[in-house]
Design an enzyme around this catalytic site. Structure first.
Site, mmCIF file in Angstrom:
data_model
loop_
_atom_site.group_PDB
_atom_site.id
_atom_site.type_symbol
_atom_site.label_atom_id
_atom_site.label_comp_id
_atom_site.label_asym_id
_atom_site.label_seq_id
_atom_site.Cartn_x
_atom_site.Cartn_y
_atom_site.Cartn_z
ATOM 1 N N ASP A 233 0.810 -1.226 0.000
ATOM 2 C CA ASP A 233 0.000 0.000 0.000
ATOM 3 C C ASP A 233 0.835 1.264 0.000
ATOM 4 O O ASP A 233 0.341 2.338 0.357
ATOM 5 C CB ASP A 233 -0.898 0.020 1.245
ATOM 6 C CG ASP A 233 -2.211 -0.691 1.014
ATOM 7 O OD1 ASP A 233 -2.643 -0.761 -0.153
ATOM 8 O OD2 ASP A 233 -2.790 -1.167 2.000
ATOM 9 N N LYS A 236 -0.238 4.717 -1.072
ATOM 10 C CA LYS A 236 -1.131 5.557 -0.261
ATOM 11 C C LYS A 236 -0.445 6.813 0.251
ATOM 12 O O LYS A 236 -1.119 7.758 0.663
ATOM 13 C CB LYS A 236 -1.708 4.758 0.907
ATOM 14 C CG LYS A 236 -2.829 3.825 0.497
ATOM 15 C CD LYS A 236 -3.456 3.149 1.710
ATOM 16 C CE LYS A 236 -4.602 2.230 1.291
ATOM 17 N NZ LYS A 236 -5.141 1.492 2.444
ATOM 18 N N ASP A 316 -4.932 -9.245 2.760
ATOM 19 C CA ASP A 316 -5.213 -7.834 3.034
ATOM 20 C C ASP A 316 -6.667 -7.628 3.438
ATOM 21 O O ASP A 316 -6.966 -6.919 4.406
ATOM 22 C CB ASP A 316 -4.877 -7.028 1.770
ATOM 23 C CG ASP A 316 -4.953 -5.532 1.996
ATOM 24 O OD1 ASP A 316 -4.630 -5.079 3.110
ATOM 25 O OD2 ASP A 316 -5.338 -4.833 1.049
HETATM 26 P P1 C2E Z 1 -8.494 -0.930 3.420
HETATM 27 O O1 C2E Z 1 -9.349 -0.200 4.375
HETATM 28 O O2 C2E Z 1 -7.311 -1.589 4.024
HETATM 29 O O3 C2E Z 1 -9.309 -2.078 2.749
HETATM 30 C C1 C2E Z 1 -8.682 -3.036 1.956
HETATM 31 C C2 C2E Z 1 -9.710 -3.844 1.263
HETATM 32 O O4 C2E Z 1 -10.453 -4.581 2.232
HETATM 33 C C3 C2E Z 1 -10.744 -3.030 0.504
HETATM 34 O O5 C2E Z 1 -10.270 -2.666 -0.772
HETATM 35 C C4 C2E Z 1 -11.899 -4.015 0.452
HETATM 36 O O6 C2E Z 1 -11.669 -4.983 -0.551
HETATM 37 C C5 C2E Z 1 -11.808 -4.711 1.799
HETATM 38 N N1 C2E Z 1 -12.673 -4.041 2.774
HETATM 39 C C6 C2E Z 1 -12.334 -3.190 3.762
HETATM 40 N N2 C2E Z 1 -13.416 -2.803 4.465
HETATM 41 C C7 C2E Z 1 -14.471 -3.404 3.910
HETATM 42 C C8 C2E Z 1 -15.879 -3.411 4.203
HETATM 43 O O7 C2E Z 1 -16.379 -2.770 5.126
HETATM 44 N N3 C2E Z 1 -16.685 -4.194 3.396
HETATM 45 C C9 C2E Z 1 -16.164 -4.919 2.363
HETATM 46 N N4 C2E Z 1 -16.985 -5.666 1.618
HETATM 47 N N5 C2E Z 1 -14.836 -4.928 2.058
HETATM 48 C C10 C2E Z 1 -14.004 -4.182 2.828
HETATM 49 P P2 C2E Z 1 -10.879 -1.409 -1.536
HETATM 50 O O8 C2E Z 1 -12.355 -1.381 -1.362
HETATM 51 O O9 C2E Z 1 -10.364 -1.432 -2.925
HETATM 52 O O10 C2E Z 1 -10.316 -0.162 -0.779
HETATM 53 C C11 C2E Z 1 -8.937 0.176 -0.858
HETATM 54 C C12 C2E Z 1 -8.609 1.188 0.183
HETATM 55 O O11 C2E Z 1 -9.372 2.382 -0.085
HETATM 56 C C13 C2E Z 1 -9.010 0.804 1.598
HETATM 57 O O12 C2E Z 1 -8.028 0.018 2.219
HETATM 58 C C14 C2E Z 1 -9.131 2.166 2.250
HETATM 59 O O13 C2E Z 1 -7.877 2.700 2.576
HETATM 60 C C15 C2E Z 1 -9.738 2.989 1.144
HETATM 61 N N6 C2E Z 1 -11.205 3.021 1.238
HETATM 62 C C16 C2E Z 1 -12.101 2.191 0.639
HETATM 63 N N7 C2E Z 1 -13.368 2.562 0.937
HETATM 64 C C17 C2E Z 1 -13.281 3.649 1.749
HETATM 65 C C18 C2E Z 1 -14.273 4.495 2.392
HETATM 66 O O14 C2E Z 1 -15.492 4.328 2.262
HETATM 67 N N8 C2E Z 1 -13.786 5.524 3.149
HETATM 68 C C19 C2E Z 1 -12.456 5.747 3.294
HETATM 69 N N9 C2E Z 1 -12.057 6.769 4.062
HETATM 70 N N10 C2E Z 1 -11.502 4.968 2.706
HETATM 71 C C20 C2E Z 1 -11.929 3.946 1.940
HETATM 72 C C1 SIN Z 2 -5.195 1.056 5.445
HETATM 73 O O1 SIN Z 2 -4.187 1.754 5.418
HETATM 74 O O2 SIN Z 2 -6.320 1.532 5.655
HETATM 75 C C2 SIN Z 2 -5.033 -0.393 5.122
HETATM 76 C C3 SIN Z 2 -4.533 -0.498 3.727
HETATM 77 C C4 SIN Z 2 -4.916 -1.784 3.014
HETATM 78 O O3 SIN Z 2 -4.724 -2.847 3.589
HETATM 79 O O4 SIN Z 2 -5.425 -1.737 1.861
HETATM 80 FE FE FE Z 3 -4.449 -1.438 -1.112
HETATM 81 FE FE FE Z 4 -3.226 -3.164 3.149
#
Ligand code: C2E
Ligand code: SIN
Ligand code: FE
Ligand code: FE
Ligand code: SIN
Ligand code: SIN
Length: 376
Positions: A233, A236, A316
């Protein structure tokens, strides 16, 4: 408050440091083979029954050897035995009968059932003259059963050589350790801007390594993958705080920007020829691709997605779902495993989901070892 600018500068500087180290490092971890070869050399030179190369871990006050000549890996306190005496004082020893010498430590003989009679001990030094270990030859194989002064001289030559090769090796190993540490630190910076603890990258690296091993990837490859994983990541660092730290759901436009963290990370590393950075580049680029082709940035499908991308996706998301994020609360375990199973063959490689669910206890064990907010 221009915190994001500061974070960005800091990241640029650290990236430069990584690249500097990478160009100096070759991944070589075969110290055991090297120590064995040195032991063989010593044994041949002085016609000893056994020869042991001991290394001094100053910080731990320990002497260790990978063994050789029928002996298992052994660690002893550095104030123990003849070899401890040599390492402490820098003095050579030529002992005719170890059992007549009060410095001799009998515990190894007692454990192995071997009988030590004559012993040669020679310290070896690094370029600065500090003692970094000792050569020990045991039991002269001639009729007299006693080592001569000539043996002592011969072993000194070997010991001089050993000191130089081992120092080169130890230095190189420290660079590898430093490289790993920098990669992890960099990954933590990517995470820290999104208010993650450093444990996220450590856990994802460990899950990824476990899944790689379970899926039949050779351990040496899986280890490189593990070391590169914390960079997944890193892109980011280029995403604005207003998006990264947004407490609520992202708008469509914001998510378009967020998705660029994959290609940004990919671009940072793709020109490097270093193996670990090549792997990091692949992982950064492909960790959000989906098995069904609906992921990003390329919409790759199935086995067109690199196995490291597919593995990181499982690791992840498993970790993200189980963790609090600024935009969501952690899910309970049951909801997570249900989700992973539902996404089998959709978001995730079905074979990897099966391996994950079949070995869930091992993944839970890693999770419980690195709990956010704890002090590991
Ligand atoms: P992240 O928070 O580390 O999430 C990594 C991946 O975990 C997400 O990729 C998604 O595939 C899964 N994931 C995380 N939380 C959830 C959830 O509540 N429900 C589901 N079904 N899957 C979840 P994704 O979606 O491509 O997002 C990549 C990154 O983008 C996320 O990393 C986060 O940093 C950001 N992001 C995504 N959605 C949001 C959001 O609604 N608000 C904010 N502030 N950041 C977001
Ligand atoms: C995060 O920094 O919110 C976690 C990143 C990821 O695992 O996609
Ligand atoms: Fe990522
Ligand atoms: Fe990650
Ligand atoms: C000693 O150096 O006193 C014991 C080590 C050995 O017997 O191998
Ligand atoms: C590989 O080790 O790259 C092949 C494994 C797979 O495609 O699942």
């Amino acid at each position: 408050m221009p915190t994001s600018k500061i974070a960005r500068l800091e990241s640029d500087r650290l990236l430069a440091v990584i690249f500097e180290y990478m160009t100096k490092i070759t991944v070589e971890t075969d110290i055991e083979k090297m120590v064995m070869n040195l032991a063989d050399l010593g044994k041949e030179l002085v016609s000893a029954d056994r020869c042991t190369v001991w290394l001094h871990e100053q910080s731990e006050k320990l002497l260790w050897t990978v063994g050789g000549h029928g002996v298992q890996k052994i660690t002893i306190p550095d104030d123990s035995g003849l070899v401890g005496y040599t390492v402490r004082t820098g003095k050579e020893l030529n002992i005719e009968d170890a059992y007549c010498d009060s410095r001799f430590n009998r515990t190894i003989d007692e454990e192995t059932g071997y009988r030590t009679d004559s012993v040669l001990c020679i310290p070896f030094h690094n370029a600065e003259g500090s003692i970094i270990g000792a050569f020990q030859a045991i039991n002269k194989l001639t009729e007299t059963k006693i080592f001569t002064d000539h043996d002592l001289e011969l072993l000194k030559i070997a010991s001089n050589f050993a000191g130089k090769s081992l120092e080169a090796f130890i230095l190189r190993n420290e660079l590898v350790e430093t490289q790993k540490e920098i990669i992890t630190t960099m990954g933590e910076i990517g995470e820290s801007r999104s208010q993650e603890t450093g444990f996220h990258v450590k856990r994802v690296a460990k899950y990824s390594y476990l899944l790689a091993c379970l899926s039949g990837i050779p351990e040496s490859e899986a280890l490189k993958f593990k070391y590169a994983s914390p960079m997944h990541d890193i892109g980011k660092v280029a995403i604005p705080d207003s998006i990264l730290l947004k407490p609520g759901k992202l708008t469509e436009d914001e998510f378009v920007l967020m998705k660029q963290h994959t290609t940004i990370g990919h671009n940072v590393f793709k020109k490097s020829k270093r193996e670990l950075l090549q792997i990091a580049s692949i992982i950064a680029n492909e960790h959000h691709e989906r098995w069904d082709g609906n992921g990003y940035p390329k919409g790759k499908k199935g086995e067109d997605i690199h196995i490291y991308g597919r593995i990181t996706a499982v690791a992840d998301v498993f970790d993200a779902l189980g963790s609090d994020r600024v935009y969501k609360k952690a899910w309970p375990l049951e909801k997570i495993t249900t989700y992973m199973a539902e996404e089998r063959g959709k978001q995730f490689d079905p074979r990897l989901v099966d391996l994950f669910l079949d070995n869930l206890d091992q993944f839970i064990a890693i999770r419980d070892e690195f709990i956010d907010g704890s002090d590991v």
